[in-house]
Design a protein around this motif. Structure first.
Motif, PDB file in Angstrom:
ATOM      1  N   VAL A   1       0.841  -1.206   0.000  1.00 18.12           N
ATOM      2  CA  VAL A   1       0.000   0.000   0.000  1.00 18.12           C
ATOM      3  C   VAL A   1       0.873   1.252   0.000  1.00 18.12           C
ATOM      4  N   THR A   2       1.947   1.239   0.777  1.00 17.90           N
ATOM      5  CA  THR A   2       2.850   2.382   0.817  1.00 17.90           C
ATOM      6  C   THR A   2       3.528   2.591  -0.528  1.00 17.90           C
ATOM      7  N   ASN A   3       3.899   1.505  -1.186  1.00 16.01           N
ATOM      8  CA  ASN A   3       4.546   1.600  -2.488  1.00 16.01           C
ATOM      9  C   ASN A   3       3.611   2.239  -3.505  1.00 16.01           C
ATOM     10  N   PHE A   4       2.380   1.798  -3.570  1.00 13.62           N
ATOM     11  CA  PHE A   4       1.424   2.369  -4.513  1.00 13.62           C
ATOM     12  C   PHE A   4       1.108   3.819  -4.166  1.00 13.62           C
ATOM     13  N   ALA A   5       1.028   4.128  -2.882  1.00 14.79           N
ATOM     14  CA  ALA A   5       0.742   5.503  -2.472  1.00 14.79           C
ATOM     15  C   ALA A   5       1.883   6.437  -2.861  1.00 14.79           C
ATOM     16  N   SER A   6       3.114   5.970  -2.792  1.00 14.18           N
ATOM     17  CA  SER A   6       4.241   6.825  -3.161  1.00 14.18           C
ATOM     18  C   SER A   6       4.217   7.147  -4.650  1.00 14.18           C
ATOM     19  N   TYR A   7       3.820   6.197  -5.484  1.00 12.22           N
ATOM     20  CA  TYR A   7       3.707   6.473  -6.916  1.00 12.22           C
ATOM     21  C   TYR A   7       2.555   7.433  -7.195  1.00 12.22           C
TER      22      TYR A   7
END
Length: 66
Positions: free
Chosen positions: A17-23
């Motif tokens: 979730v953090t990875n997708f939010a950063s993008y």
């Protein structure tokens, strides 16, 4: 207790979730105020230096203190 068993899965979900939010956030335009801010504040290059001037104790003086 159930959370401890599945802590690895909870961590992986949080990482994804953090990875997708950063993008998602990276594609947004930064406000003009942030872009106009200086990269670094003015830094005082004077470093305070403390000079200690004293004589070393001899072995006899050290023994007298103990």
């Amino acid at each position: 207790m159930k959370l401890r068993k599945n802590l690895e899965a909870v961590f992986l979900v949080a990482a994804v979730v953090t990875n997708f939010a950063s993008y998602a956030v990276a594609s947004a335009q930064a406000p003009e105020v942030v872009r106009a801010a200086p990269a670094a504040a003015v830094i005082d290059t004077k470093v305070p230096v403390v000079m200690v001037k004293a004589h070393r104790l001899s072995a006899a003086e050290k023994a007298a203190l103990n």
